[in-house]
Enzyme design. Sequence first.
Site, mmCIF file in Angstrom:
data_model
loop_
_atom_site.group_PDB
_atom_site.id
_atom_site.type_symbol
_atom_site.label_atom_id
_atom_site.label_comp_id
_atom_site.label_asym_id
_atom_site.label_seq_id
_atom_site.Cartn_x
_atom_site.Cartn_y
_atom_site.Cartn_z
ATOM 1 N N ARG A 238 0.836 -1.191 0.000
ATOM 2 C CA ARG A 238 0.000 0.000 0.000
ATOM 3 C C ARG A 238 0.871 1.241 0.000
ATOM 4 O O ARG A 238 2.090 1.181 0.124
ATOM 5 C CB ARG A 238 -0.917 0.021 1.227
ATOM 6 C CG ARG A 238 -0.171 0.070 2.551
ATOM 7 C CD ARG A 238 -1.126 0.047 3.734
ATOM 8 N NE ARG A 238 -0.413 0.286 5.001
ATOM 9 C CZ ARG A 238 -1.008 0.410 6.175
ATOM 10 N NH1 ARG A 238 -2.332 0.316 6.260
ATOM 11 N NH2 ARG A 238 -0.317 0.648 7.273
ATOM 12 N N GLY A 239 0.230 2.400 -0.128
ATOM 13 C CA GLY A 239 0.891 3.684 0.019
ATOM 14 C C GLY A 239 2.051 3.901 -0.940
ATOM 15 O O GLY A 239 1.981 3.569 -2.133
ATOM 16 N N ILE A 240 3.114 4.464 -0.412
ATOM 17 C CA ILE A 240 4.290 4.796 -1.223
ATOM 18 C C ILE A 240 4.866 3.542 -1.864
ATOM 19 O O ILE A 240 5.256 3.548 -3.036
ATOM 20 C CB ILE A 240 5.344 5.511 -0.366
ATOM 21 C CG1 ILE A 240 4.818 6.876 0.103
ATOM 22 C CG2 ILE A 240 6.645 5.700 -1.143
ATOM 23 C CD1 ILE A 240 5.735 7.596 1.074
ATOM 24 N N TYR B 189 10.992 7.745 15.130
ATOM 25 C CA TYR B 189 10.857 7.786 13.670
ATOM 26 C C TYR B 189 11.964 8.642 13.038
ATOM 27 O O TYR B 189 12.620 8.225 12.074
ATOM 28 C CB TYR B 189 9.484 8.336 13.314
ATOM 29 C CG TYR B 189 9.172 8.367 11.835
ATOM 30 C CD1 TYR B 189 8.752 7.215 11.179
ATOM 31 C CD2 TYR B 189 9.285 9.544 11.110
ATOM 32 C CE1 TYR B 189 8.454 7.239 9.820
ATOM 33 C CE2 TYR B 189 8.997 9.582 9.754
ATOM 34 C CZ TYR B 189 8.587 8.423 9.108
ATOM 35 O OH TYR B 189 8.297 8.451 7.766
ATOM 36 N N LEU C 74 8.868 11.487 23.837
ATOM 37 C CA LEU C 74 9.863 10.549 24.352
ATOM 38 C C LEU C 74 9.597 10.178 25.809
ATOM 39 O O LEU C 74 9.777 9.021 26.215
ATOM 40 C CB LEU C 74 11.265 11.146 24.207
ATOM 41 C CG LEU C 74 12.429 10.227 24.577
ATOM 42 C CD1 LEU C 74 12.405 8.949 23.748
ATOM 43 C CD2 LEU C 74 13.764 10.960 24.399
ATOM 44 N N LYS D 9 14.920 7.454 10.403
ATOM 45 C CA LYS D 9 15.005 7.994 9.047
ATOM 46 C C LYS D 9 16.309 8.759 8.821
ATOM 47 O O LYS D 9 16.865 8.741 7.722
ATOM 48 C CB LYS D 9 13.795 8.887 8.764
ATOM 49 C CG LYS D 9 12.465 8.123 8.719
ATOM 50 C CD LYS D 9 12.481 7.059 7.633
ATOM 51 C CE LYS D 9 11.138 6.369 7.486
ATOM 52 N NZ LYS D 9 11.123 5.361 6.386
ATOM 53 N N GLY E 109 8.147 0.765 6.495
ATOM 54 C CA GLY E 109 8.288 1.702 7.613
ATOM 55 C C GLY E 109 7.007 1.800 8.425
ATOM 56 O O GLY E 109 5.915 1.528 7.926
#
Length: 395
Positions: free
Chosen positions: A219-221, A354, A299, A358, A292
């Site tokens: 799905r998605g990207i 995240y 935090l 990345k 991802g």
Amino acid sequence: MSDYLVEFAKNKLAQRAVKTLGLPIPMPPDLRRAEGANPELVLSEKRVLCGGAGQLRDQAAQCAQAAGATLVDSVQQEHIDALVFDASTITTPAELRHLYLFFHPRLARLSRHGRVVVLGRPPKAASTPLAATVQRSLSGFVKSLGKEIGRKGSTANLIWVDDGAEARLPGTLLFLLSRRACFVSGESLTVTKTARVQADSDLSASLRGKVALVTGAARGIGAAIARRLGQEGATLVLVDRPEGLAGLDELLNEFGGSQLALDLLEPDAIEQVVAHVAEVHGKIDIVINNAGITRDRTLAKMSEQWWDMCIGVNLDVACALTSALSAKVMSSQGRVIHISSIGGISGNPGQTNYATSKAGLIGHAQAAAPNLARRGITINCVAPGFIETAMTAAM
């Protein structure tokens, strides 16, 4: 999923309301996007004007003409689809005036959805601190100009070309001049001579004969990337969690290929992927590390499990998969692309896990590139901004 802001921007009443009220809402243009496989001549019927005094100017002009563009040399032309300026010989602040002298009288002739590309040399390779300063300043120029002309769907970008890498300019230049780069603006890209290249590279060739693996492909990207690779003729190897099987099946029904429905965090998952590629396809040419997840929380309130899951899926899997595939089944001239995120560059509150993962992908690409380059393999990152997908909709 539809882009609601773009659809909103098409509404005449909405445009009038935003303008009248002075609301701080950007109204994005309706971009001309590329569809399907690359045409043989990516700049067919485009008018391109090249300026500047370095050798990159002549090469850019030859490249554009070979891709179907019509070269123009007068500001009196009715319209110009692309402006390319070679700033590689600019070495002092005073000489930056050449940017103004070239672009100022010509921007009014730049068509909607036009392209601006500035060519330079990497600052770190400059012969003097002043020359490095000037070359670095070009990035600020394209960032600001991109925002000025972006209202008409136009883009502005910078290409730094290593000395000795001039023959590798066409691929990056043609991409930035084409419709495929409609979302790319204000960027500074570097063309290097690090990796070995094929002598017979054909920029308009399809991907027939290439085997491309995409993680998070259901799905998605990931699905969009897989679909485009399939349209270009690549044989697909699609990987996603078992619950994404329906999405994988849909892509395979359209393009063919093979699939693996497994959780990449499982202890033997990487070995399973490598074994599948070796047994079914014999090699891999393209790897897109797209899988991802987000597990958003400040935090102070984030659980250890959420931290570990995000780092594991987004970073550890990509590094381990790249290492295993490149060591065992990746062809020479292979290509690895990490799907990073703008969040890994700028950070976001509630996304320390995240953003860490990345940013790590960017670091991995930079660190792994020299060793992979010895085999002709390149590794790069793409850092998208916010894209409306099922994952972001759940944020």
